[in-house]
Design a protein around this motif. Sequence first.
Motif, PDB file in Angstrom:
ATOM      1  N   ALA A 195      32.067  56.904  30.234  1.00 22.61           N
ATOM      2  CA  ALA A 195      31.966  55.686  31.038  1.00 22.61           C
ATOM      3  C   ALA A 195      30.784  54.870  30.538  1.00 22.61           C
ATOM      4  CB  ALA A 195      31.795  56.028  32.504  1.00 22.61           C
ATOM      5  N   VAL A 196      31.044  53.625  30.207  1.00 19.39           N
ATOM      6  CA  VAL A 196      30.010  52.723  29.699  1.00 19.39           C
ATOM      7  C   VAL A 196      29.852  51.578  30.699  1.00 19.39           C
ATOM      8  CG1 VAL A 196      29.334  51.212  27.806  1.00 19.39           C
ATOM      9  CG2 VAL A 196      30.622  53.301  27.336  1.00 19.39           C
ATOM     10  N   ILE A 197      28.630  51.341  31.150  1.00 15.30           N
ATOM     11  CA  ILE A 197      28.349  50.246  32.081  1.00 15.30           C
ATOM     12  C   ILE A 197      27.947  49.032  31.267  1.00 15.30           C
ATOM     13  CG2 ILE A 197      26.922  49.469  33.999  1.00 15.30           C
ATOM     14  CD1 ILE A 197      26.526  52.430  34.708  1.00 15.30           C
ATOM     15  N   GLU A 198      28.627  47.920  31.538  1.00 12.10           N
ATOM     16  CA  GLU A 198      28.336  46.691  30.797  1.00 12.10           C
ATOM     17  C   GLU A 198      28.435  45.498  31.735  1.00 12.10           C
ATOM     18  OE1 GLU A 198      32.817  46.173  28.973  1.00 12.10           O
ATOM     19  OE2 GLU A 198      31.290  47.192  27.782  1.00 12.10           O
ATOM     20  N   PRO A 199      27.798  44.383  31.390  1.00 12.54           N
ATOM     21  CA  PRO A 199      27.914  43.177  32.224  1.00 12.54           C
ATOM     22  C   PRO A 199      29.356  42.687  32.267  1.00 12.54           C
ATOM     23  CG  PRO A 199      26.168  42.922  30.590  1.00 12.54           C
ATOM     24  CD  PRO A 199      26.894  44.185  30.261  1.00 12.54           C
ATOM     25  N   SER A 200      29.770  42.198  33.420  1.00  7.48           N
ATOM     26  CA  SER A 200      31.156  41.761  33.568  1.00  7.48           C
ATOM     27  C   SER A 200      31.410  40.389  32.950  1.00  7.48           C
ATOM     28  CB  SER A 200      31.555  41.733  35.045  1.00  7.48           C
ATOM     29  OG  SER A 200      30.812  40.745  35.727  1.00  7.48           O
ATOM     30  N   GLY A 201      30.384  39.576  32.812  1.00  6.69           N
ATOM     31  CA  GLY A 201      30.550  38.257  32.224  1.00  6.69           C
ATOM     32  C   GLY A 201      31.144  37.232  33.176  1.00  6.69           C
ATOM     33  N   VAL A 202      31.201  37.563  34.459  1.00  6.00           N
ATOM     34  CA  VAL A 202      31.741  36.638  35.457  1.00  6.00           C
ATOM     35  C   VAL A 202      30.707  35.548  35.722  1.00  6.00           C
ATOM     36  CG1 VAL A 202      32.552  36.440  37.830  1.00  6.00           C
ATOM     37  CG2 VAL A 202      33.093  38.467  36.504  1.00  6.00           C
ATOM     38  N   SER A 203      31.165  34.323  35.756  1.00 11.60           N
ATOM     39  CA  SER A 203      30.233  33.225  36.002  1.00 11.60           C
ATOM     40  C   SER A 203      29.805  33.219  37.471  1.00 11.60           C
ATOM     41  CB  SER A 203      30.867  31.892  35.631  1.00 11.60           C
ATOM     42  OG  SER A 203      32.028  31.691  36.393  1.00 11.60           O
ATOM     43  N   PRO A 204      28.570  32.815  37.734  1.00 10.40           N
ATOM     44  CA  PRO A 204      28.093  32.779  39.122  1.00 10.40           C
ATOM     45  C   PRO A 204      28.803  31.692  39.914  1.00 10.40           C
ATOM     46  CG  PRO A 204      26.402  31.985  37.601  1.00 10.40           C
ATOM     47  CD  PRO A 204      27.557  32.435  36.778  1.00 10.40           C
ATOM     48  N   LYS A 205      28.760  31.850  41.233  1.00  8.00           N
ATOM     49  CA  LYS A 205      29.392  30.849  42.103  1.00  8.00           C
ATOM     50  C   LYS A 205      28.308  30.070  42.832  1.00  8.00           C
ATOM     51  CE  LYS A 205      30.109  34.289  45.694  1.00  8.00           C
ATOM     52  NZ  LYS A 205      31.049  34.986  46.525  1.00  8.00           N
ATOM     53  N   GLN A 206      28.578  28.804  43.044  1.00  9.46           N
ATOM     54  CA  GLN A 206      27.629  27.948  43.732  1.00  9.46           C
ATOM     55  C   GLN A 206      28.153  27.627  45.123  1.00  9.46           C
ATOM     56  OE1 GLN A 206      26.789  24.575  41.216  1.00  9.46           O
ATOM     57  NE2 GLN A 206      25.090  25.688  40.290  1.00  9.46           N
ATOM     58  N   ALA A 208      17.904  26.693  47.285  1.00 12.04           N
ATOM     59  CA  ALA A 208      18.846  25.639  46.903  1.00 12.04           C
ATOM     60  C   ALA A 208      18.227  24.736  45.840  1.00 12.04           C
ATOM     61  CB  ALA A 208      19.240  24.818  48.126  1.00 12.04           C
ATOM     62  N   ASP A 209      19.089  24.247  44.961  1.00 10.74           N
ATOM     63  CA  ASP A 209      18.612  23.320  43.937  1.00 10.74           C
ATOM     64  C   ASP A 209      18.500  21.921  44.538  1.00 10.74           C
ATOM     65  OD1 ASP A 209      21.230  22.454  44.143  1.00 10.74           O
ATOM     66  OD2 ASP A 209      21.819  23.070  42.123  1.00 10.74           O
ATOM     67  N   GLY A 210      18.242  20.935  43.724  1.00  9.67           N
ATOM     68  CA  GLY A 210      18.059  19.566  44.197  1.00  9.67           C
ATOM     69  C   GLY A 210      19.290  18.992  44.885  1.00  9.67           C
ATOM     70  N   LYS A 211      20.473  19.487  44.567  1.00  6.25           N
ATOM     71  CA  LYS A 211      21.709  18.996  45.177  1.00  6.25           C
ATOM     72  C   LYS A 211      22.123  19.812  46.406  1.00  6.25           C
ATOM     73  CE  LYS A 211      23.457  17.342  40.775  1.00  6.25           C
ATOM     74  NZ  LYS A 211      24.499  17.442  39.766  1.00  6.25           N
ATOM     75  N   GLY A 212      21.348  20.859  46.740  1.00  7.87           N
ATOM     76  CA  GLY A 212      21.636  21.671  47.911  1.00  7.87           C
ATOM     77  C   GLY A 212      22.513  22.883  47.637  1.00  7.87           C
ATOM     78  N   TYR A 213      22.738  23.224  46.378  1.00  9.92           N
ATOM     79  CA  TYR A 213      23.590  24.361  46.028  1.00  9.92           C
ATOM     80  C   TYR A 213      22.736  25.586  45.711  1.00  9.92           C
ATOM     81  CZ  TYR A 213      27.670  21.370  45.778  1.00  9.92           C
ATOM     82  OH  TYR A 213      28.690  20.511  46.086  1.00  9.92           O
ATOM     83  N   VAL A 214      23.206  26.735  46.198  1.00 12.30           N
ATOM     84  CA  VAL A 214      22.572  28.021  45.899  1.00 12.30           C
ATOM     85  C   VAL A 214      23.521  28.782  44.985  1.00 12.30           C
ATOM     86  CG1 VAL A 214      21.699  30.177  46.870  1.00 12.30           C
ATOM     87  CG2 VAL A 214      21.448  28.043  48.143  1.00 12.30           C
ATOM     88  N   THR A 215      22.975  29.387  43.951  1.00  9.59           N
ATOM     89  CA  THR A 215      23.784  30.136  42.993  1.00  9.59           C
ATOM     90  C   THR A 215      23.762  31.613  43.355  1.00  9.59           C
ATOM     91  OG1 THR A 215      23.237  28.533  41.277  1.00  9.59           O
ATOM     92  CG2 THR A 215      24.111  30.651  40.553  1.00  9.59           C
ATOM     93  N   TYR A 216      24.969  32.161  43.595  1.00  9.24           N
ATOM     94  CA  TYR A 216      25.140  33.576  43.908  1.00  9.24           C
ATOM     95  C   TYR A 216      25.861  34.253  42.748  1.00  9.24           C
ATOM     96  CZ  TYR A 216      23.930  32.634  48.780  1.00  9.24           C
ATOM     97  OH  TYR A 216      23.277  32.278  49.927  1.00  9.24           O
ATOM     98  N   PRO A 217      25.707  35.573  42.612  1.00 10.46           N
ATOM     99  CA  PRO A 217      26.453  36.282  41.559  1.00 10.46           C
ATOM    100  C   PRO A 217      27.959  36.155  41.801  1.00 10.46           C
ATOM    101  CG  PRO A 217      24.784  37.712  42.540  1.00 10.46           C
ATOM    102  CD  PRO A 217      24.833  36.467  43.364  1.00 10.46           C
ATOM    103  N   GLY A 218      28.724  36.178  40.754  1.00 11.06           N
ATOM    104  CA  GLY A 218      30.178  36.037  40.857  1.00 11.06           C
ATOM    105  C   GLY A 218      30.861  37.340  41.221  1.00 11.06           C
ATOM    106  N   VAL A 219      30.443  37.965  42.319  1.00  8.64           N
ATOM    107  CA  VAL A 219      31.024  39.224  42.768  1.00  8.64           C
ATOM    108  C   VAL A 219      32.184  38.930  43.708  1.00  8.64           C
ATOM    109  CG1 VAL A 219      30.599  41.360  44.035  1.00  8.64           C
ATOM    110  CG2 VAL A 219      28.826  40.427  42.547  1.00  8.64           C
ATOM    111  N   ASP A 220      33.344  39.457  43.389  1.00 11.80           N
ATOM    112  CA  ASP A 220      34.514  39.332  44.253  1.00 11.80           C
ATOM    113  C   ASP A 220      34.596  40.612  45.082  1.00 11.80           C
ATOM    114  OD1 ASP A 220      36.893  38.671  45.473  1.00 11.80           O
ATOM    115  OD2 ASP A 220      38.126  39.112  43.709  1.00 11.80           O
ATOM    116  N   THR A 221      34.317  40.502  46.381  1.00 12.23           N
ATOM    117  CA  THR A 221      34.235  41.697  47.222  1.00 12.23           C
ATOM    118  C   THR A 221      35.584  42.413  47.316  1.00 12.23           C
ATOM    119  OG1 THR A 221      34.541  40.322  49.202  1.00 12.23           O
ATOM    120  CG2 THR A 221      32.287  40.869  48.577  1.00 12.23           C
ATOM    121  N   ALA A 222      36.673  41.688  47.346  1.00  8.82           N
ATOM    122  CA  ALA A 222      37.986  42.331  47.419  1.00  8.82           C
ATOM    123  C   ALA A 222      38.261  43.163  46.164  1.00  8.82           C
ATOM    124  CB  ALA A 222      39.080  41.292  47.612  1.00  8.82           C
TER     125      ALA A 222
END
Length: 152
Positions: free
Chosen positions: A81-92, A101-115
């Motif tokens: 088993a090899v652990i590697e980054p998933s490469g999923v883009s973050p979600k805002q 939050a950035d200047g536009k009011g967006y917070v960047t979260y990791p692109g984790v899909d809980t389902a």
Amino acid sequence: MDYSQAFAISAAGMTAERTRVEVAALNLANAHTVQMGEGTAFQPMRVASRSMAASQVAPEAFAHQVDSGLASLGQLELPQAVIEPSGVSPKQVYEPGNPFADGKGYVTYPGVDTATEMVSMMSALRSYEANVAAMNTTRTLALRALDIGGNA
């Protein structure tokens, strides 16, 4: 047949599935993490099981291994088993009141899909249970062989 090989196969499978559960739990735990302590964002991980032997063994070799009673199994590598980054883009997410939050009011979260992570965790748990069942069956077969050999 050497039963230690069957135990080693089940143990390797159990190790790989335990790693999948741990990585899914790590991803779920950090699904709402804005940034790590050192200022970097969390990167979701994934587990890839790799075995060089699986791609190098010819299809006709599998039938030969079964016919020879898995005698050549010791020469094959067990999956790792090899652990590697998933490469999923973050979600805002728009959260203007959040201090991150950035200047536009967006917070960047990791692109984790809980389902997806929950399905991955459930699948890994079922695979782990299957490996435990295989190990228990091997143990039962070994004990039966000893019983038969002792009565002869």
